[in-house]
Design an enzyme around this catalytic site. Structure first.
Site, PDB file in Angstrom:
ATOM      1  CB  ALA A 177      -0.935  -0.002   1.212  1.00  0.00           C
ATOM      2  CB  ALA A 182      -0.494   1.393  -3.579  1.00  0.00           C
ATOM      3  CD  GLU A 381       4.468   5.856 -22.882  1.00  0.00           C
ATOM      4  OE1 GLU A 381       4.299   7.080 -22.675  1.00  0.00           O
ATOM      5  OE2 GLU A 381       3.615   4.997 -22.593  1.00  0.00           O
ATOM      6  CG  HIS A 404      -0.576  -2.278 -24.640  1.00  0.00           C
ATOM      7  ND1 HIS A 404      -1.915  -2.043 -24.453  1.00  0.00           N
ATOM      8  CD2 HIS A 404      -0.169  -1.397 -25.596  1.00  0.00           C
ATOM      9  CE1 HIS A 404      -2.302  -1.067 -25.249  1.00  0.00           C
ATOM     10  NE2 HIS A 404      -1.276  -0.653 -25.948  1.00  0.00           N
ATOM     11  NE  ARG A 497       1.548   8.381 -34.362  1.00  0.00           N
ATOM     12  CZ  ARG A 497       2.190   8.060 -35.468  1.00  0.00           C
ATOM     13  NH1 ARG A 497       3.519   8.033 -35.474  1.00  0.00           N
ATOM     14  NH2 ARG A 497       1.541   7.784 -36.566  1.00  0.00           N
ATOM     15  NE  ARG A 530      -3.943  10.211 -33.957  1.00  0.00           N
ATOM     16  CZ  ARG A 530      -4.036  11.042 -35.002  1.00  0.00           C
ATOM     17  NH1 ARG A 530      -4.711  12.177 -34.877  1.00  0.00           N
ATOM     18  NH2 ARG A 530      -3.470  10.730 -36.151  1.00  0.00           N
TER      19      ARG A 530
END
Length: 642
Positions: A177, A182, A381, A404, A497, A530
Site C-alpha cells: 500500500a 498504490a 512514449e 499490451h 502517441r 487513436r
C-alpha cells in the site's frame, strides 16, 4: 424406489392418492409406451413424454403431489420475510396474467394445473432459499418435460445481493500500500469508483505493507492523491471523508502468513455475518509475489463469498519463470480467480476495438486479408517517461510488447466470439495468439536511447536492454495469411502517441490512378484508431478537390472524442478495477494466453540473452532507430509519420 415427475420425487411407500384422480402412479392400464418410464438415479422412476400428453394423462397426479408437498411445506415454523412475500405475490400475479384463453376444456384444466405447478415450484424455491438448512430439489436429467419457470431478471449489482435482500460486503486489500503504484493509481481509482457510486455501500479498503504505520498515517498519505470527477463535484469533501474512514492499515511485518492472518481477522470484523467478497491487489515486486499469493490463499480467503486476486505485470521474465509463476498461482487459486492486469488494456481504444468490428457492417466484411493490406500498432512514449528500470533487465519487450501489444493484436484480429462473455472472448484471443508465427531476429529491430550528455550515455554503455522494439508479425490462419502486423513501441521518443492504423489494399483497376499524384501509397483508404494525443477515429478516403480540374486528395473524416463527447474519461485503473468487481475478465490475460505470448517472443529474447542482437542507439527525444524505417520498407509498408 421412488417415482420422479419433472424434478419432484414421490416415494413408492406414499399413501394412495384419492380415487377421483384422472390416473394414478399405480395404474398402468392407460396404454402408455414402455419407454415413458426410465429408471433414474437413486432408484427413482422418471416419466418421459411430451407436455400435452402429461397434461391429459397426469393432471390429477400432479395436483395431488403438489398439494401434498405444499401442505407439508407450510408446516414449517419459520415464516417468510415481507420482502419474500412481495416477490412471491409478484411471481403469482405474473403467471396468472399469462394464462392461455384459447385451450379446450380439457387442455384448460391441464394448463391451470401446469400454472399452479410452476407457481408452487417458484414459491417453494423462494421459501426454502430463506432457510439455511433447506436443500435444493432433485433435478432430473435427460429428455423429461421441464416445468421450471423463467429465472427472475438480475440487476447489474446482483453479485452483491444475497438472499433476504441484504447486500454482500466487499473488502479490497491493497498489498504494497505504500508503493508508488498504490499511492498514485490504485487508491485514487478506488475513490473515483466509490465517489461515482460503483462500489457497494458496505465496502472496506485495507492497506497492507511492512511499514510501521497507523490508519491515520495511511489516510494522510493517500488523501492528497484523491480527486473528484470534474463533472460531479457534489459532496466531494463529505464523500472523501467517508471513503477515508473506510480505509484501514495492516502492518504485515516480515512473515506474510502471520500478516495475512491479521488481515483476515480485521476483515471479518467489518464483514459481520452477511455474505462477504474479497479482492486482493498484489502491488508487490516479482520476487515477493509467490510468497504473498500463497499466504493470502492459506490465511486470508473468505469462505462466505468469492475471492479474486489481481496480479501486476511482468508475468515472469521469460517462458520458464512465467510457467513457474502460473503453476504456483494455480496450485492455490482457480483460473477464474486470477486477474493479470495491464493498465494499458483499460484504455477506451482497446475496449472500442470489438465494438467497431462487430457492431458495424461497414467494417466487419472488410476485416480480412482480402481487403486489408497491413496493420500497424504504434506506442511511443515521450521524454516524460522514466525508463531507468528497463536497464535492470526488464526491457520494453516484457513491459509493453508481451501483454499490451499482443493483446491489442489479439482483440483486433481474433475470430468473432460466440458471445461477449469473458471466457468466450479469451478463447478466441488464445486461438489467435497460438496462430502467430514465432518472431525471427531478421524481422526485429531493437533500439536503446542515448542521453543528451556524455555522462548519461556512460551510465548505460554496457546494457543491451532495449527501450525500442519494432517487428513484423504474421498470423498463420485463413483470415490473415500474408498480412504483416507491424509493431513500433519505444521510450524517450519525440512525442507520446498511441494508435492503430489499418491500411486497406488499392482499388483494383483504379480509373483515377493517374490523378492521385506520385505517391499512390498515400492514396489508399485507411482506418486510424487513436488514443493519444487526442482520442479519435479517423477514416482516410479519396476525394475530388473542389475546382474546375480533376485532382484527388486523401483527407481524413474524423470523430474527435473531445468535440463529440462532453464526458470525463475515467482512468484505465478505474475501468479495470470495476471489471474485477463485476467479474468481467475479458481484458485480463488467461494462463494459456500468457504462454502463447511468451512462445512468440522467446526466440528474440534468447538472442538478446546470448548477446547476438545489439540494440541500435538513438537520440533521446528523437524518432527512434533508423533500422525501423528499413524494416517497414522491407515489408512494403509506408512509414507512418511521427
Amino acid at each position: 424406489m421412488s417415482m420422479s415427475f419433472s424434478g419432484v420425487s414421490l416415494p413408492s411407500s406414499a399413501s394412495r392418492p384419492p380415487s377421483d384422480l384422472c390416473f394414478t402412479a399405480y395404474q398402468f392400464s392407460f396404454g402408455a409406451p414402455a419407454n415413458f418410464f426410465h429408471s433414474g438415479p437413486g432408484g427413482r422412476v422418471v416419466l418421459h413424454g411430451g407436455p400435452h400428453h402429461f397434461c391429459r394423462k397426469f393432471c390429477g397426479l400432479k395436483r395431488w403431489i403438489l398439494e401434498n408437498l405444499h401442505s407439508q411445506h407450510h408446516k414449517r415454523k419459520i415464516g417468510p420475510t415481507n420482502e419474500y412475500k412481495s416477490i412471491k405475490n409478484e411471481v403469482k400475479d405474473h403467471l396468472t396474467d399469462h394464462s392461455y384463453s384459447t385451450l379446450s376444456h380439457e387442455d384448460s384444466t391441464c394448463a391451470s394445473a401446469d400454472s399452479n405447478d410452476r407457481t408452487t415450484k417458484i414459491t417453494l424455491q423462494l421459501e426454502e432459499s430463506s432457510l439455511p438448512s433447506s436443500k435444493p430439489h432433485d433435478s432430473v436429467t435427460g429428455p423429461t418435460t421441464s416445468l421450471e419457470s423463467p429465472s427472475i431478471p438480475q440487476t447489474h449489482s446482483s453479485e452483491f445481493l444475497i438472499e433476504g435482500g441484504a447486500e454482500a460486503s466487499l473488502c479490497i486489500a491493497v498489498i504494497g500500500a505504500t508503493g508508488e503504484l498504490a499511492r498514485g493509481k490504485i487508491f485514487p481509482a478506488l475513490f473515483a469508483l466509490y465517489y461515482s457510486g460503483f462500489l457497494p455501500e458496505n465496502v472496506s479498503i485495507f492497506g497492507y505493507s511492512r511499514k510501521d504505520m497507523t490508519d491515520e498515517d495511511l489516510r494522510s498519505m493517500i488523501a492528497s492523491t484523491l480527486t473528484c470527477r470534474i463533472d460531479h463535484q457534489e459532496n466531494c469533501g463529505n464523500k472523501m471523508d467517508v471513503f477515508l474512514s473506510r480505509t484501514h492499515y495492516i502492518n504485515g511485518g516480515y512473515d506474510n502468513r502471520e500478516g495475512m492472518s491479521k488481515l483476515n481477522v480485521l476483515m471479518q470484523q467489518f464483514e459481520g455475518k452477511s455474505e462477504a467478497n474479497r479482492i486482493f491487489y498484489l502491488s508487490v515486486p516479482q520476487e515477493a509475489l509467490i510468497n504473498v499469493a500463497c499466504s493470502i490463499a492459506d490465511n486470508a480467503q473468505t469462505l462466505k463469498g468469492w475471492n479474486r486476486v489481481i496480479v501486476e505485470k511482468p508475468f515472469g521474465f521469460d517462458v520458464l519463470s512465467s510457467h513457474r509463476l502460473t503453476q504456483s498461482l494455480l496450485s492455490k487459486f482457480e483460473e477464474k480467480q486470477i486477474y493479470r492486469i495491464d493498465h494499458l488494456l483499460g484504455r477506451n481504444l482497446i475496449e472500442n476495438l470489438t465494438v467497431l468490428r462487430f457492431a458495424n457492417l461497414v467494417f466487419e466484411p472488410l476485416w480480412s486479408r482480402t481487403y486489408i493490406r497491413n496493420v500497424q500498432v504504434i506506442l511511443s512514449e515521450d521524454l516524460g517517461v522514466q525508463a531507468g528500470k528497463y536497464f535492470d533487465g526488464y526491457g520494453i519487450i516484457r513491459d509493453v510488447v508481451h501483454s499490451h501489444i499482443l493483446q491489442t493484436i489479439a482483440l483486433l484480429a481474433m475470430e468473432p466470439p460466440i458471445s461477449l462473455n469473458g471466457e468466450d472472448i479469451r478463447n478466441e484471443k488464445a486461438k489467435l495468439l497460438r496462430s502467430v508465427r514465432k518472431l525471427e531476429p531478421s524481422d526485429v529491430i531493437l533500439g536503446q536511447y542515448k542521453g543528451s550528455t556524455k555522462d548519461e550515455v556512460d551510465v548505460y554503455t554496457n546494457s543491451l536492454t532495449p527501450t525500442y522494439f519494432a517487428a513484423a508479425l504474421y498470423i498463420d490462419n485463413a483470415r490473415w495469411d500474408g498480412v504483416p502486423f507491424l509493431i513500433k513501441a519505444g521510450m524517450g521518443l519525440i512525442q507520446h502517441r498511441v494508435e492503430i492504423r489499418i491500411q486497406f489494399r488499392h482499388v483494383p483497376g483504379n480509373l483515377y490512378r493517374e490523378r492521385m499524384g506520385h505517391n499512390i501509397d498515400r492514396a489508399t483508404n485507411e482506418l486510424i484508431l487513436r488514443d493519444t494525443p487526442d482520442e479519435a477515429i479517423l477514416v482516410r478516403v479519396n476525394n475530388k478537390i473542389p475546382g474546375l480540374g480533376l485532382q484527388l486528395d486523401s483527407p481524413e473524416l474524423n470523430l474527435l472524442y473531445k468535440d463529440k463527447y462532453n464526458v470525463e474519461v475515467p482512468d484505465s485503473y478505474e475501468h479495470l478495477l470495476l471489471d474485477v468487481i463485476d467479474g468481467d475478465n475479458h481484458l485480463f490475460l488467461r494462463s494459456d494466453e500468457l504462454a502463447a505470448a511468451w512462445n512468440i517472443l522467446t526466440p528474440v529474447l534468447n538472442e538478446i540473452d546470448k548477446k547476438n542482437i545489439a540494440p541500435e542507439l538513438y537520440q533521446l527525444g528523437g524518432r527512434g532507430p533508423v533500422g525501423a524505417y528499413y524494416l517497414w520498407a522491407k515489408h512494403g509498408v509506408p512509414w507512418a509519420e511521427d
